[in-house]
Design a protein around this motif. Structure first.
Motif, mmCIF file in Angstrom:
data_model
loop_
_atom_site.group_PDB
_atom_site.id
_atom_site.type_symbol
_atom_site.label_atom_id
_atom_site.label_comp_id
_atom_site.label_asym_id
_atom_site.label_seq_id
_atom_site.Cartn_x
_atom_site.Cartn_y
_atom_site.Cartn_z
ATOM 1 N N VAL A 103 6.010 3.031 0.564
ATOM 2 C CA VAL A 103 6.989 2.068 0.073
ATOM 3 C C VAL A 103 6.280 0.927 -0.645
ATOM 4 N N ALA A 104 6.943 0.365 -1.635
ATOM 5 C CA ALA A 104 6.437 -0.822 -2.319
ATOM 6 C C ALA A 104 6.680 -2.048 -1.446
ATOM 7 N N LEU A 105 5.714 -2.972 -1.427
ATOM 8 C CA LEU A 105 5.884 -4.221 -0.709
ATOM 9 C C LEU A 105 6.795 -5.136 -1.525
ATOM 10 N N VAL A 106 7.799 -5.692 -0.866
ATOM 11 C CA VAL A 106 8.752 -6.563 -1.552
ATOM 12 C C VAL A 106 8.983 -7.807 -0.715
ATOM 13 N N GLY A 107 9.289 -8.916 -1.406
ATOM 14 C CA GLY A 107 9.532 -10.184 -0.739
ATOM 15 C C GLY A 107 8.683 -11.272 -1.341
ATOM 16 N N ALA A 108 8.991 -12.509 -1.005
ATOM 17 C CA ALA A 108 8.324 -13.663 -1.605
ATOM 18 C C ALA A 108 6.829 -13.685 -1.322
ATOM 19 N N ASP A 109 6.403 -13.139 -0.176
ATOM 20 C CA ASP A 109 4.997 -13.183 0.210
ATOM 21 C C ASP A 109 4.350 -11.809 0.156
ATOM 22 N N SER A 110 4.843 -10.961 -0.765
ATOM 23 C CA SER A 110 4.373 -9.575 -0.795
ATOM 24 C C SER A 110 3.331 -9.307 -1.861
ATOM 25 N N SER A 111 2.950 -10.324 -2.664
ATOM 26 C CA SER A 111 2.030 -10.057 -3.761
ATOM 27 C C SER A 111 0.682 -9.556 -3.254
ATOM 28 N N ASP A 112 0.185 -10.151 -2.185
ATOM 29 C CA ASP A 112 -1.061 -9.700 -1.561
ATOM 30 C C ASP A 112 -0.899 -9.760 -0.055
ATOM 31 N N VAL A 113 -1.100 -8.641 0.626
ATOM 32 C CA VAL A 113 -1.076 -8.589 2.081
ATOM 33 C C VAL A 113 -2.415 -8.038 2.537
ATOM 34 N N TYR A 114 -3.031 -8.754 3.479
ATOM 35 C CA TYR A 114 -4.354 -8.390 3.957
ATOM 36 C C TYR A 114 -4.347 -8.277 5.477
ATOM 37 N N ASP A 115 -5.412 -7.676 5.998
ATOM 38 C CA ASP A 115 -5.749 -7.771 7.414
ATOM 39 C C ASP A 115 -4.594 -7.403 8.333
ATOM 40 N N LEU A 116 -4.169 -6.144 8.265
ATOM 41 C CA LEU A 116 -3.044 -5.673 9.062
ATOM 42 C C LEU A 116 -3.429 -5.456 10.522
ATOM 43 N N ALA A 117 -2.430 -5.552 11.397
ATOM 44 C CA ALA A 117 -2.555 -5.202 12.808
ATOM 45 C C ALA A 117 -1.178 -4.801 13.303
ATOM 46 N N VAL A 118 -1.140 -4.139 14.453
ATOM 47 C CA VAL A 118 0.127 -3.766 15.091
ATOM 48 C C VAL A 118 0.248 -4.553 16.383
ATOM 49 N N ASP A 119 1.334 -5.318 16.534
ATOM 50 C CA ASP A 119 1.486 -6.137 17.731
ATOM 51 C C ASP A 119 2.042 -5.315 18.885
ATOM 52 N N ASN A 120 2.252 -5.966 20.042
ATOM 53 C CA ASN A 120 2.676 -5.244 21.232
ATOM 54 C C ASN A 120 4.101 -4.728 21.151
ATOM 55 N N ALA A 121 4.889 -5.240 20.208
ATOM 56 C CA ALA A 121 6.244 -4.743 20.000
ATOM 57 C C ALA A 121 6.271 -3.595 18.999
ATOM 58 N N GLY A 122 5.088 -3.190 18.516
ATOM 59 C CA GLY A 122 5.011 -2.116 17.536
ATOM 60 C C GLY A 122 5.283 -2.560 16.119
ATOM 61 N N GLN A 123 5.294 -3.892 15.888
ATOM 62 C CA GLN A 123 5.544 -4.438 14.560
ATOM 63 C C GLN A 123 4.232 -4.569 13.789
ATOM 64 N N LEU A 124 4.307 -4.332 12.484
ATOM 65 C CA LEU A 124 3.148 -4.448 11.611
ATOM 66 C C LEU A 124 3.058 -5.885 11.106
ATOM 67 N N VAL A 125 1.941 -6.545 11.399
ATOM 68 C CA VAL A 125 1.758 -7.943 11.000
ATOM 69 C C VAL A 125 0.465 -8.071 10.206
ATOM 70 N N GLY A 126 0.366 -9.135 9.426
ATOM 71 C CA GLY A 126 -0.822 -9.334 8.624
ATOM 72 C C GLY A 126 -0.838 -10.723 8.014
ATOM 73 N N ILE A 127 -1.703 -10.898 7.029
ATOM 74 C CA ILE A 127 -1.845 -12.159 6.316
ATOM 75 C C ILE A 127 -1.369 -11.960 4.887
ATOM 76 N N GLY A 128 -0.481 -12.848 4.432
ATOM 77 C CA GLY A 128 0.024 -12.794 3.069
ATOM 78 C C GLY A 128 -0.499 -13.949 2.254
ATOM 79 N N ASN A 129 -0.617 -13.731 0.953
ATOM 80 C CA ASN A 129 -1.153 -14.746 0.050
ATOM 81 C C ASN A 129 -0.122 -15.047 -1.027
ATOM 82 N N ARG A 130 0.497 -16.221 -0.927
ATOM 83 C CA ARG A 130 1.398 -16.650 -1.987
ATOM 84 C C ARG A 130 0.584 -17.065 -3.212
#
Length: 314
Positions: free
Chosen positions: A205-232
């Motif tokens: 899937v394409a990344l979409v949203g205001a903070d989707s231009s650059d996403v770095y450093d992914l991890a999966v939290d304890n709820a199974g959600q994908l989290v990371g760092i975004g660069n506006r």
């Protein structure tokens, strides 16, 4: 790849001020959990040509040398490393097509077999899947999902990405042990999802949203959600984001202090605390609540040492 003694920086953006935010310590009581896991990685004293295995103290930022590695290890791929709990070994691909292997507890060098065949010798984004196999990506002519025999160095392709999805970003991936899935960001801002056992492509899937231009450093939290760092877009701050793997929607959880830089591919998630540990270019260790995105602590890391590719060692 990063080479000792070259003095090159690994961050992106501008250097941070080193100010401590939040409580200033990773107090286990804030999460109701406890963790004795260690951050073990590679490092070198600047202008020193020899790599060492180091341990980073998450509370103090102190770096402790575990062992020196052979002088023949000249460079390692940034953002890559995997810990095998069954054998207590740590694996890192090197810049000359070998698999550096050392003991996670002592730091002792164990082996560095040459990866074969040559066409698959450049591997990245290593993980240990739920079957205990070492898996990763080999960005050859068409990116392959591969397994690696850590004893012989034999690399076996188990699946191939379509040519249009071959813009793999080194180190920008995550693994979810609950579902045995791997996640990977591409250079054209897409999120790929793989079955870590079969290599099958499960999502694209394409990344979409205001903070989707650059996403770095992914991890999966304890709820199974994908989290990371975004660069506006500059000069807006970096943000902690959640990424929906089904839709590609990127949602902001929190803003981080201005003037931070990040070392690519260094996000470590500790499930005992549901916290993420990330390195800035100054360098500092950021401790972030993976569920809420709250910045819990900013700890200066011992200066004068380039520290890369930590893995969490229980």
């Amino acid at each position: 790849s990063t080479t000792p003694g070259d003095g090159t920086g690994t961050g992106a953006g501008t250097s941070g001020s080193g100010t401590t935010h939040g409580p200033g310590s990773t107090d286990d009581s804030t999460t109701g959990g406890a963790s004795t896991s260690r951050l073990v990685g590679l490092g070198f004293v600047r202008s020193d040509p020899v790599w060492h295995a180091f341990e980073l103290d998450r509370f103090t930022g102190e770096l402790t040398v575990l062992a020196a590695l052979p002088a023949s290890i000249h460079s390692v791929s940034q953002g890559d490393g995997a810990f095998d709990p069954a054998t207590r070994r740590v694996f890192h691909p090197t810049g000359d097509g070998r698999l550096l292997t050392f003991d996670a507890d002592s730091g002792e060098f164990l082996a560095a077999p040459t990866l074969v065949p040559d066409t698959l010798a450049s591997v990245t984004n290593l993980e240990i899947n739920n079957a205990g196999a070492l898996v990763g990506l080999a960005p050859a002519l068409h990116t392959q999902i591969v397994t690696i025999d850590p004893d012989t160095g034999v690399v076996t392709a188990i699946a191939e990405l379509p040519p249009e999805l071959s813009q793999i970003v080194e180190g920008i991936g995550a693994f979810d042990p609950a579902t045995d899935r791997m996640f990977q960001i591409t250079g054209d801002h897409r999120l790929l999802v793989f079955d870590a056992g079969t290599g099958d492509l499960l999502g694209n899937v394409a990344l979409v949203g205001a903070d989707s231009s650059d996403v770095y450093d992914l991890a999966v939290d304890n709820a199974g959600q994908l989290v990371g760092i975004g660069n506006r877009a500059s000069p807006d701050p970096w943000v902690v984001v959640r990424v929906d793997p089904l839709t590609g929607v990127v949602t902001t959880l929190s803003e981080l202090p201005a003037d931070l830089s990040f070392v690519q591919g260094q996000n470590i998630h500790d499930a005992a605390l549901d916290q993420m540990f990330l390195q800035t270019g100054d360098p500092h260790l950021l401790v972030i609540d993976a569920g809420t995105g709250q910045l819990l602590a900013t700890t200066p890391i011992m200066p004068g040492i380039n520290f890369l590719n930590p893995v969490l060692v229980p």
